[in-house]
Design a protein around this motif. Structure first.
Motif, mmCIF file in Angstrom:
data_model
loop_
_atom_site.group_PDB
_atom_site.id
_atom_site.type_symbol
_atom_site.label_atom_id
_atom_site.label_comp_id
_atom_site.label_asym_id
_atom_site.label_seq_id
_atom_site.Cartn_x
_atom_site.Cartn_y
_atom_site.Cartn_z
ATOM 1 N N THR A 129 14.457 -21.094 -52.406
ATOM 2 C CA THR A 129 13.764 -22.168 -53.113
ATOM 3 C C THR A 129 14.614 -23.423 -52.941
ATOM 4 O O THR A 129 15.662 -23.380 -52.289
ATOM 5 N N GLU A 130 14.194 -24.516 -53.536
ATOM 6 C CA GLU A 130 14.962 -25.757 -53.437
ATOM 7 C C GLU A 130 16.086 -25.809 -54.469
ATOM 8 O O GLU A 130 16.844 -26.775 -54.522
ATOM 9 N N LYS A 131 16.223 -24.742 -55.277
ATOM 10 C CA LYS A 131 17.234 -24.757 -56.335
ATOM 11 C C LYS A 131 18.535 -24.141 -55.841
ATOM 12 O O LYS A 131 18.550 -23.389 -54.879
ATOM 13 N N ALA A 197 10.853 -33.736 -44.290
ATOM 14 C CA ALA A 197 10.699 -34.027 -45.727
ATOM 15 C C ALA A 197 11.786 -34.988 -46.213
ATOM 16 O O ALA A 197 11.500 -35.967 -46.909
ATOM 17 N N TYR A 198 13.034 -34.725 -45.821
ATOM 18 C CA TYR A 198 14.127 -35.634 -46.226
ATOM 19 C C TYR A 198 13.815 -37.049 -45.720
ATOM 20 O O TYR A 198 14.040 -38.038 -46.409
ATOM 21 N N ASN A 199 13.267 -37.113 -44.501
ATOM 22 C CA ASN A 199 12.994 -38.415 -43.895
ATOM 23 C C ASN A 199 11.857 -39.150 -44.610
ATOM 24 O O ASN A 199 11.969 -40.331 -44.926
ATOM 25 N N ILE A 200 10.765 -38.437 -44.888
ATOM 26 C CA ILE A 200 9.616 -39.090 -45.553
ATOM 27 C C ILE A 200 10.007 -39.580 -46.943
ATOM 28 O O ILE A 200 9.715 -40.711 -47.327
ATOM 29 N N VAL A 201 10.679 -38.718 -47.676
ATOM 30 C CA VAL A 201 11.048 -39.103 -49.046
ATOM 31 C C VAL A 201 12.046 -40.261 -49.004
ATOM 32 O O VAL A 201 11.973 -41.197 -49.806
ATOM 33 N N GLY A 202 12.948 -40.219 -48.019
ATOM 34 C CA GLY A 202 13.901 -41.317 -47.848
ATOM 35 C C GLY A 202 13.193 -42.617 -47.508
ATOM 36 O O GLY A 202 13.513 -43.678 -48.056
ATOM 37 N N THR A 203 12.182 -42.535 -46.626
ATOM 38 C CA THR A 203 11.425 -43.737 -46.240
ATOM 39 C C THR A 203 10.718 -44.329 -47.466
ATOM 40 O O THR A 203 10.766 -45.538 -47.706
ATOM 41 N N ALA A 204 10.064 -43.454 -48.235
ATOM 42 C CA ALA A 204 9.348 -43.935 -49.425
ATOM 43 C C ALA A 204 10.327 -44.606 -50.379
ATOM 44 O O ALA A 204 10.029 -45.639 -50.988
ATOM 45 N N ASP A 205 11.499 -44.025 -50.485
ATOM 46 C CA ASP A 205 12.516 -44.558 -51.389
ATOM 47 C C ASP A 205 12.989 -45.940 -50.915
ATOM 48 O O ASP A 205 13.325 -46.810 -51.711
ATOM 49 N N PHE A 223 2.696 -36.527 -50.851
ATOM 50 C CA PHE A 223 4.107 -36.820 -51.048
ATOM 51 C C PHE A 223 4.823 -35.762 -51.901
ATOM 52 O O PHE A 223 5.947 -35.377 -51.622
ATOM 53 N N ARG A 224 4.111 -35.304 -52.935
ATOM 54 C CA ARG A 224 4.738 -34.372 -53.870
ATOM 55 C C ARG A 224 5.242 -33.099 -53.176
ATOM 56 O O ARG A 224 6.300 -32.572 -53.516
ATOM 57 N N ASP A 225 4.458 -32.600 -52.224
ATOM 58 C CA ASP A 225 4.862 -31.372 -51.538
ATOM 59 C C ASP A 225 6.141 -31.580 -50.731
ATOM 60 O O ASP A 225 6.958 -30.676 -50.590
ATOM 61 N N PHE A 226 6.306 -32.788 -50.201
ATOM 62 C CA PHE A 226 7.532 -33.080 -49.461
ATOM 63 C C PHE A 226 8.739 -33.206 -50.394
ATOM 64 O O PHE A 226 9.852 -32.876 -50.017
ATOM 65 N N ASP A 299 -2.067 -24.890 -54.683
ATOM 66 C CA ASP A 299 -0.904 -25.448 -55.374
ATOM 67 C C ASP A 299 0.405 -24.852 -54.885
ATOM 68 O O ASP A 299 0.762 -23.746 -55.227
ATOM 69 N N PHE A 300 1.132 -25.602 -54.115
ATOM 70 C CA PHE A 300 2.413 -25.141 -53.589
ATOM 71 C C PHE A 300 3.471 -25.195 -54.697
ATOM 72 O O PHE A 300 4.175 -26.176 -54.841
ATOM 73 N N GLY A 301 3.535 -24.125 -55.470
ATOM 74 C CA GLY A 301 4.584 -24.060 -56.480
ATOM 75 C C GLY A 301 4.369 -24.989 -57.657
ATOM 76 O O GLY A 301 5.288 -25.271 -58.400
ATOM 77 N N ARG A 302 3.108 -25.467 -57.857
ATOM 78 C CA ARG A 302 2.892 -26.378 -58.981
ATOM 79 C C ARG A 302 2.417 -25.652 -60.222
ATOM 80 O O ARG A 302 2.087 -26.261 -61.218
ATOM 81 N N HIS A 303 2.345 -24.323 -60.109
ATOM 82 C CA HIS A 303 1.796 -23.497 -61.168
ATOM 83 C C HIS A 303 2.321 -23.826 -62.549
ATOM 84 O O HIS A 303 1.575 -23.906 -63.500
ATOM 85 N N ALA A 304 3.663 -24.022 -62.615
ATOM 86 C CA ALA A 304 4.323 -24.216 -63.901
ATOM 87 C C ALA A 304 3.702 -25.386 -64.663
ATOM 88 O O ALA A 304 3.641 -25.383 -65.897
ATOM 89 N N LEU A 305 3.212 -26.395 -63.937
ATOM 90 C CA LEU A 305 2.647 -27.571 -64.593
ATOM 91 C C LEU A 305 1.397 -27.224 -65.404
ATOM 92 O O LEU A 305 1.091 -27.859 -66.399
#
Ligand code: NAP
Length: 307
Positions: A129-131, A197-205, A223-226, A299-305
């Motif tokens: 996971t990402e954790k 993903a690192y690149n897209i999120v970095g670009t948006a930032d 965006f959220r999935d990235f 839902d890619f892992g958004r279940h908890a929401l």
């Protein structure tokens, strides 16, 4: 409860992967003793609070004494230092394995230090996971997931079978390939997507026209999935990039070429080309679901929401 497969297992590194292994060993009763080692006193204390093992030490050398199975779960760039520390203290006949996301580099770092009387079998469970850290691990992480071994020539088949039995007890499916092939396959299925993903999120930032609050507020779109991938551990991914350099650069070159094709099709209004590509990629998604490597829900892992 399954049967005891090893008298004593030493886990070197007790983050997401190490602690998930520890939880399954305990749950299924796969070892009599589980010695946990990690470099920081803080992480070790947390592992003890979580009761992940039966003994705890910050000394990797101490941990491997009398261990029948040693599993190294540290960032790939730390493999050589760990191999150096444990090598003189390994028990004759012990199996030493790892979980690193790159294989040729780990083998180059560890194999030269391994004594002849131990079985070094490099491995990589394709689960995560990402954790990170010991709290992030959970029992069942490896269930239904592949564990790939990249055995060295002349590997003892009985040792390989014992290690396979261990991973199967954790619910994994086993495959074998050569390390270079592994690194190429992983470059496309895992490393490139993370880098994108690192690149897209970095670009948006970096975009000044879109404020940070708008990026967060409207992130219900793609965006959220990235951001989930781009939240992955920086140390682990720095090491993956540095230690699978050639395969990643090769895949990035192909990716850039394909992106230029897409860019051109958009510029010239070539809808048929776009439609053809988007239809082809949709089929790949269906195949992954059919292979049981994901569920057919949007839902890619958004279940908890939703809970
Ligand atoms: P993690 O949660 O960040 O845990 C890392 C562990 O390694 C901790 O015990 C940490 O110790 C220790 N460590 C960190 N730097 C070290 C160093 N320089 N020397 C010695 N020990 C060090 O990492 P993880 O996600 O479990 O990943 C571990 C390995 O599994 C990596 O090789 C990674 O490529 C591979 N892997 C990861 C995933 C994934 O999705 N995360 C999936 C498959 C394979 P302290 O906390 O005490 O500093």
């Amino acid at each position: 409860m399954s049967e005891i497969l090893f008298d004593r297992i030493a886990l070197i590194g007790i983050g997401l992967i190490g602690s998930s292994i520890a939880r399954d060993i305990k749950k299924y009763g796969l070892a009599r003793d589980v010695v946990i080692s990690t470099r920081s006193a803080e992480t070790l204390k947390r592992a003890e609070e979580l009761e992940l093992g039966t003994a705890y030490t910050t000394s990797a050398a101490e941990a491997v004494k009398d261990a029948d199975l040693v599993i190294v779960s540290v960032p790939v760039g730390a493999s050589e230092a760990v191999a150096e520390q444990i090598a003189p203290h390994l028990k004759a006949g012990a199996i030493v394995t790892d979980v690193g996301s790159t294989k040729a580099s780990v083998i180059a770092q560890m194999a030269p230090h391994m004594p002849e009387n131990v079985h070094f079998i490099p491995g990589h469970p394709l689960a995560g996971t990402e954790k990170s850290g010991p709290d992030a691990g959970f029992s069942g992480l490896f269930k239904g997931r592949w564990c790939i071994f990249t055995p060295l020539p002349g590997t003892d088949q009985t040792a390989l079978e014992r290690l396979s039995t261990f991973w199967k007890a954790l619910g994994s499916m086993i495959d074998e390939m050569d390390p270079q092939h592994h690194d190429k396959v992983l470059a496309i299925v895992s490393h490139l997507p993370h880098i994108i993903a690192y690149n897209i999120v970095g670009t948006a930032d970096d975009l000044e026209a879109v404020t940070e609050s708008e990026v967060i507020k409207y992130s219900a779109s793609g965006f959220r999935d990235f951001t989930r991938l781009a939240a992955s551990d920086p140390t682990m991914w720095r090491d993956v990039c540095l230690h699978n350099k050639d395969a990643i650069l090769e895949m990035l070159a192909r990716f850039s070429e394909d992106l230029a094709y897409l860019q051109r099709a958009i510029r010239w209004g070539e809808g048929d080309k776009l439609f053809e590509l988007f239809s082809r990629t949709r089929t790949i998604r269906r195949s992954i679901v059919q292979a049981g490597q994901d569920v057919d829900s949007p839902d890619f892992g958004r279940h908890a929401l939703d809970k």
